[in-house]
Design an enzyme around this catalytic site. Sequence first.
Site, PDB file in Angstrom:
ATOM      1  CE  LYS A  33      -2.433   1.714   3.662  1.00  0.00           C
ATOM      2  NZ  LYS A  33      -2.230   3.161   3.668  1.00  0.00           N
ATOM      3  CG  ASP A  60      -4.582   4.642   1.387  1.00  0.00           C
ATOM      4  OD1 ASP A  60      -5.695   5.167   1.176  1.00  0.00           O
ATOM      5  OD2 ASP A  60      -4.109   4.502   2.534  1.00  0.00           O
ATOM      6  CE  LYS A  62      -7.559   7.051   3.624  1.00  0.00           C
ATOM      7  NZ  LYS A  62      -6.132   6.714   3.653  1.00  0.00           N
ATOM      8  CB  THR A 124     -10.783   4.653  11.853  1.00  0.00           C
ATOM      9  OG1 THR A 124      -9.552   4.851  11.173  1.00  0.00           O
ATOM     10  CG2 THR A 124     -11.488   3.455  11.285  1.00  0.00           C
ATOM     11  NE  ARG A 216       1.667   2.968  13.082  1.00  0.00           N
ATOM     12  CZ  ARG A 216       0.814   3.783  13.678  1.00  0.00           C
ATOM     13  NH1 ARG A 216       1.257   4.787  14.402  1.00  0.00           N
ATOM     14  NH2 ARG A 216      -0.482   3.603  13.552  1.00  0.00           N
TER      15      ARG A 216
HETATM   16  O1  C5P Z   1       0.766   1.274  11.088  1.00  0.00           O
HETATM   17  P1  C5P Z   1      -0.681   0.861  10.951  1.00  0.00           P
HETATM   18  O2  C5P Z   1      -0.858  -0.651  10.870  1.00  0.00           O
HETATM   19  O3  C5P Z   1      -1.575   1.520  11.969  1.00  0.00           O
HETATM   20  O4  C5P Z   1      -1.090   1.419   9.498  1.00  0.00           O
HETATM   21  C1  C5P Z   1      -2.415   1.347   9.038  1.00  0.00           C
HETATM   22  C2  C5P Z   1      -2.500   1.950   7.661  1.00  0.00           C
HETATM   23  O5  C5P Z   1      -3.861   1.973   7.267  1.00  0.00           O
HETATM   24  C3  C5P Z   1      -1.994   3.389   7.560  1.00  0.00           C
HETATM   25  O6  C5P Z   1      -1.398   3.523   6.278  1.00  0.00           O
HETATM   26  C4  C5P Z   1      -3.244   4.228   7.657  1.00  0.00           C
HETATM   27  O7  C5P Z   1      -3.147   5.422   6.925  1.00  0.00           O
HETATM   28  C5  C5P Z   1      -4.266   3.307   6.978  1.00  0.00           C
HETATM   29  N1  C5P Z   1      -5.648   3.556   7.373  1.00  0.00           N
HETATM   30  C6  C5P Z   1      -6.091   3.473   8.680  1.00  0.00           C
HETATM   31  N2  C5P Z   1      -7.413   3.720   8.980  1.00  0.00           N
HETATM   32  C7  C5P Z   1      -8.262   4.030   7.998  1.00  0.00           C
HETATM   33  C8  C5P Z   1      -7.826   4.103   6.679  1.00  0.00           C
HETATM   34  C9  C5P Z   1      -6.496   3.850   6.395  1.00  0.00           C
HETATM   35  O8  C5P Z   1      -5.327   3.170   9.574  1.00  0.00           O
HETATM   36  N3  C5P Z   1      -9.520   4.211   8.287  1.00  0.00           N
END
Ligand code: C5P
Length: 245
Positions: A33, A60, A62, A124, A216
């Site tokens: 992504k 991604d 958006k 979220t 992460r």
């Molecule tokens: O590091 P982590 O696992 O929290 O990353 C989650 C990824 O998903 C990030 O790139 C974040 O921008 C994306 N994301 C999210 N919540 C959303 C949409 C996208 O955490 N509602």
Amino acid sequence: MKTNKLIVALDVDNVHKARELFHRLRGTVGMFKIGFQLFTAAGPTLVREIVSSGERVFLDLKFHDIPSTVAAAGVLATRLGVSIFNLHSVGGSEMMQRTANSVAESAASEGLPRPLIIAVTVLTSADAGTLAEVGFNLDPGILVPELARLADASGMDGIVASPREIGIVRSAVQRPDFIVVTPGVRPTGSAVFDQRRVTTPRDAVMAGADYIVVGRPILDAPDPAQAAQRIVDELEVDAANSATI
Ligand code: C5P
């Protein structure tokens, strides 16, 4: 063919780190992504590089703009060869429909694979207070299924949904091929960081996610490939179990 459901979020700020992670993780994860942090730093060149090496990209970015602009960006994402890209459903049905039509037409006329287009409903990070601030006097629990239905009716292939929303999205849109991509996933024992509502990879898939997005916990692990492999293994055990049910 069995789909690898793990999407790794390449949330890094430069192309060198992204390439290093890509080389460590290719072959283990199902998709990479690229969000607007990395896209702003590395641009479409990195996307082309990943796609031409045979791996898959979820772009991604958006998108949310006037219909013709989003439709044009969707055509360019198609030419980049991404497997999935996304847009904000609050851009409305005309924006979504025109994008879906332009993408389908350009893919057909140029002989390219058509990417899946998925919609963001409510971020979220937004709660009822955030929505009220911008004039939506609705609870996310009401708005999310409304926007999911609108996205479906406007030709979208699926939705981004937090673990908590998967159930309401699946009840709102009962089309089995409507895909649900779920961030906020944390392998057991890993740090939650700033995610508010998290679930394990296994629970997200059991709840109906087609793909899970993990950043992460993989990127910051001492051995990212091993961390990713553990998640894939966990999901495969579940797939094997559900196949016997
Ligand atoms: O590091 P982590 O696992 O929290 O990353 C989650 C990824 O998903 C990030 O790139 C974040 O921008 C994306 N994301 C999210 N919540 C959303 C949409 C996208 O955490 N509602």
